[in-house]
Motif scaffolding. Sequence first.
Motif, PDB file in Angstrom:
ATOM      1  N   LEU B 252      -8.874  -3.126  -8.550  1.00 50.93           N
ATOM      2  CA  LEU B 252      -8.717  -3.073  -9.833  1.00 50.93           C
ATOM      3  C   LEU B 252      -9.825  -1.981 -10.359  1.00 50.93           C
ATOM      4  N   THR B 356      -3.658   0.591 -14.892  1.00 51.89           N
ATOM      5  CA  THR B 356      -3.599  -1.014 -15.671  1.00 51.89           C
ATOM      6  C   THR B 356      -2.940  -0.897 -16.825  1.00 51.89           C
ATOM      7  N   LEU B 369      -1.287  -4.200 -12.578  1.00 51.67           N
ATOM      8  CA  LEU B 369      -1.825  -2.954 -12.038  1.00 51.67           C
ATOM      9  C   LEU B 369      -0.492  -2.361 -11.556  1.00 51.67           C
TER      10      LEU B 369
END
Lengths: 376, 376
Positions: B252, B356, B369
């Motif tokens: 992330l 994202t 994502l």
Amino acid sequence: MKFTVNRSYFINNLNSVLKATSSRSTIPILEGIKMVLTDEGLVMTGSNTDISIELLVKAADDLQIASTGEIVVRAHLFSDIVRKLPGKDFTFDVQEGNQIKITSEHAEYMINGLDPSAYPRLPEISDDQSFAISAKTLRELITQTVFAVATDNSRPTLTGVSFTFSQKQIKAVATDSHRLSQRVVGVDNGPSEDLSLIIPGKNLQELAQLIADADEDLKVFLGDSQVRFDFDNLSFYTRLLEGAYPNVDRLLPATSSTSVQFHVSDLLSALSRASLVTHVNRTNAVQMEIDAENNRVNLTGNSPDLGKVEETVENLGIEGKSLTISFNPDYMSAALRASVTDIVVINFTEALRPFTVVPNDNEIDFIQLITPIRTF
Amino acid sequence: MKFTVNRSYFINNLNSVLKATSSRSTIPILEGIKMVLTDEGLVMTGSNTDISIELLVKAADDLQIASTGEIVVRAHLFSDIVRKLPGKDFTFDVQEGNQIKITSEHAEYMINGLDPSAYPRLPEISDDQSFAISAKTLRELITQTVFAVATDNSRPTLTGVSFTFSQKQIKAVATDSHRLSQRVVGVDNGPSEDLSLIIPGKNLQELAQLIADADEDLKVFLGDSQVRFDFDNLSFYTRLLEGAYPNVDRLLPATSSTSVQFHVSDLLSALSRASLVTHVNRTNAVQMEIDAENNRVNLTGNSPDLGKVEETVENLGIEGKSLTISFNPDYMSAALRASVTDIVVINFTEALRPFTVVPNDNEIDFIQLITPIRTF
């Protein structure tokens, strides 16, 4: 060629033409819809070689014509695009090299059109032989017979419904040689000469869908190997089946030795229960035991693997002798679903002879014939 | 074994058990439903080796028990029969040789049952490790992640959703290595020790359907290779996937250089238009051009065969640098459809780095994502 059209109005028209368009054709141009724009309006044509549909969208407030011309557009893609466009209207603009610009609000498509001169011509059918028929009558004739056409191609004429048109009546017959459905309706203004033609069953199903909401007259035009139905702003072409339809009149039994009346719904639900076990058998047969003395009808379905179902079906009267007979429950169910009356009369002669299903109203000329199954 | 039961009440219960029953199993007895009748009620069990469902129909006015016992009945046939029976109630009576007599009004079935001792036992799961979770919370966790599981079996753990349960929160993650969806919700009374487990995605979809209408708590029981969810009168067993789920936290991105806010519905409809032309391509990619200076976002779909679509998508604010990026429109659409807010924020870093999709509400811990596509 350039026009602006109300989107939902256009989609309604497009949906009709799409019925004749195949998404995968061995002739690639037939995956398209031919669009010809004149000052009169937009003519859209779709064809799958079996049926063709030609539809005129008249120039009016909903269709504004900027310049005339013609193009072929990929039916499937075009229909998806039109459905998803954001605006109330859209503009269709053919540019150089058969490129089509489709705009609606902030969305702009530029798609490849196809050469309209490559699109095949529809058959020309003269006005010489033509007559009118009410949409409702034609729709009923189709739905009351078409389910009985043959689905295999071993005898091609049996895959169609045979129509005999005359000045005073129309007779429609379908049979797959195991069962038969024949409907005769009176008309006032049939063709001046008697006409017989055999129309492929699946084409008739498309036609019945198209005229589902119509309640006016259709005009029927006869060509050598084609027939055209005109209604609303639409022409529906179907090929005809060649060959002689068998003479079925001699198959219809003149007398009966056992007659039973049933409520259609009672017999239908009993058959659906019995067929649950018989459907797994190679010979899908239910047995009906008519006990005239005790005024009782028993239905039995049996499968060695699964089990057995038995029930007494309520009847509205037995005339004649007792009889035990076996038949395909699917044929009987189809006959009952086509019934135009709530009560039917089933006329039997012998356990191995065809029997008939008719309305309990002599005014209605509708006869269905089912061949029984030998189960012993 | 003999009982009489209200038919529609029984069908509601039967429908739940049928979800775990396969119509064609390599283990024939699993095409059946095991029925065990005690004074307490009727326990029905269905299993397809992947999931199992055990359901108790309590003895009450709707279920009258004449004698106890057990039998296995063919699920498909039995369900069809019960649906078509004529009466409000029916009687189920097991006779000699595992023959089952089913009667309702004037219809009587006699079907072959199967030996109940041949039916496999369900896994025993102790009460040692258990906790409660609200049906609504679990349903949301499933629907917000399960679409992102892998559908091919090359990495089996990725075909499941990873759940990490702790005292204060639950984290659910799914990824097929092209896109990822992670949802974290706070809870008040999670398990006392942290637990991690991976549940097959398709089993979770069945569970989500079963609890669609439930609004109470489910109780979760953990076994070694199975987990059981108890709610209402039903136990749902699913196998767990073995192996370690990849550590996705490091994937992330912590920062972004371009952020755009969109109304979910605006972007969804633009994507559906663009994908009409890109779906035919081997590389299904749309291009998004973010012009920060002019506060403009353009979406383009292109296919050499069909054509091109281009549109300006309304945005609710761009922060950071201009950027052009390509991605699979289906992944983006799935992410948007899972959104819990009407407005989303999309955070980009570089054209070839994952981006994202998050809610425009910081209180909601939900991150998706998507890996972009190289189109040059």
